[in-house]
Enzyme design. Sequence first.
Site, mmCIF file in Angstrom:
data_model
loop_
_atom_site.group_PDB
_atom_site.id
_atom_site.type_symbol
_atom_site.label_atom_id
_atom_site.label_comp_id
_atom_site.label_asym_id
_atom_site.label_seq_id
_atom_site.Cartn_x
_atom_site.Cartn_y
_atom_site.Cartn_z
ATOM 1 N N GLY A 33 0.886 -1.464 -0.115
ATOM 2 C CA GLY A 33 0.004 0.196 -0.013
ATOM 3 C C GLY A 33 1.119 1.152 -0.039
ATOM 4 N N ASN A 34 2.365 0.946 0.674
ATOM 5 C CA ASN A 34 2.479 2.059 0.169
ATOM 6 C C ASN A 34 3.634 2.452 -0.077
ATOM 7 O OD1 ASN A 34 1.955 3.579 3.360
ATOM 8 N ND2 ASN A 34 2.530 1.608 3.904
ATOM 9 N N LYS A 53 -0.569 -10.628 4.989
ATOM 10 C CA LYS A 53 -0.113 -10.933 3.779
ATOM 11 C C LYS A 53 0.594 -13.052 3.702
ATOM 12 C CE LYS A 53 2.298 -6.144 3.060
ATOM 13 N NZ LYS A 53 0.996 -5.986 3.859
ATOM 14 N N LYS A 57 -6.214 -5.783 0.164
ATOM 15 C CA LYS A 57 -5.433 -6.125 -1.509
ATOM 16 C C LYS A 57 -4.872 -7.617 -0.864
ATOM 17 C CE LYS A 57 -1.227 -3.725 -0.457
ATOM 18 N NZ LYS A 57 -0.654 -5.151 0.020
ATOM 19 N N LYS A 93 -9.748 -2.080 9.123
ATOM 20 C CA LYS A 93 -8.795 -1.587 7.843
ATOM 21 C C LYS A 93 -8.325 -0.137 8.072
ATOM 22 C CE LYS A 93 -6.680 -3.243 4.420
ATOM 23 N NZ LYS A 93 -5.909 -3.684 4.151
#
Length: 307
Positions: free
Chosen positions: A9-10, A265, A207, A122
């Site tokens: 995300g970063n 993850k 995601k 989230k």
Amino acid sequence: MRIVIALGGNALLHRGERPDAAVQQANIDRVTTAVAALALEHEIVLTHGNEPQIGLLAMESAADPVLTAPYPLDLLGAQTEGLIGSLLVRALHDTLPGHKIAALVTHTLVRADDPAFARPTKRVGPVYPRDVARTLARRRGWHIAKDAIGWRQVVASPMPEGIVETETIHDLLTCGALVICAGGGGVPVTSDSDTGALHGVDAVVDKDLTAALLAEELKADFLLILTDVPCVYTGYGTHDRQPVLDATPDDLRRAGFAADSMGPKTEAAARFVERTGGLAAIGALDAAYEIVHGRSGTLVRPDLAVG
């Protein structure tokens, strides 16, 4: 191989950076360098996070006096897919001349009765000091939760049940295209049981779990989850930190990684390996090529023990 890559995300907006367009454009070079080397040898599907971007859009929408109500998260998610997809297409177009590249706004099916809607977890958007976060929560009706260095807005994150555009993505791959899709977990939608009509829902899908499901539906050979650390660690942030270089799904689950950091993850990697018998890996963006070739990162493989 057919590889699904999940960008952290970063990747385009690092912690502490101003969310300016120029900053995100500058960060894109690292992404395209990492992806291009793999795209020369493999079929690539590229997914990406959107937490900083969707949080910023949600904040702007809530504060806009022209609107009678803020935009829902499904529409804001679609906006981030277009924004980040365009940045990636333009950069990859220059890095991979002659290569077909397509960015696709993607919709992710979720269940309307998913219990996640009653328990927002989230994290999205910027980090705030506690008092500022509490003020924003009162003013805008947000749920907030503590982050590593402050407080952030939290929203519902239902489980992905299917990808609406899987066949379209498969067709694009068959034509030789590098496909950018399922950004931010995809636009969350429910499907009407009678008509099949799609309805957006106010949520953000994880995601990495979406990437794992997409990789499964596309019959990918490899799921590559890229983040800002070189591999998975047990005891991360402590003096007892130990790298995990090779693991099975059971190994990862027994380690009990935190739900607000490495947990999604490792769970995504575990699900893909369990359901397909393929390989997954987690590691640093800049080492993407080395990870796929077994020289870096954490490899997640099936349990080969024979009972």
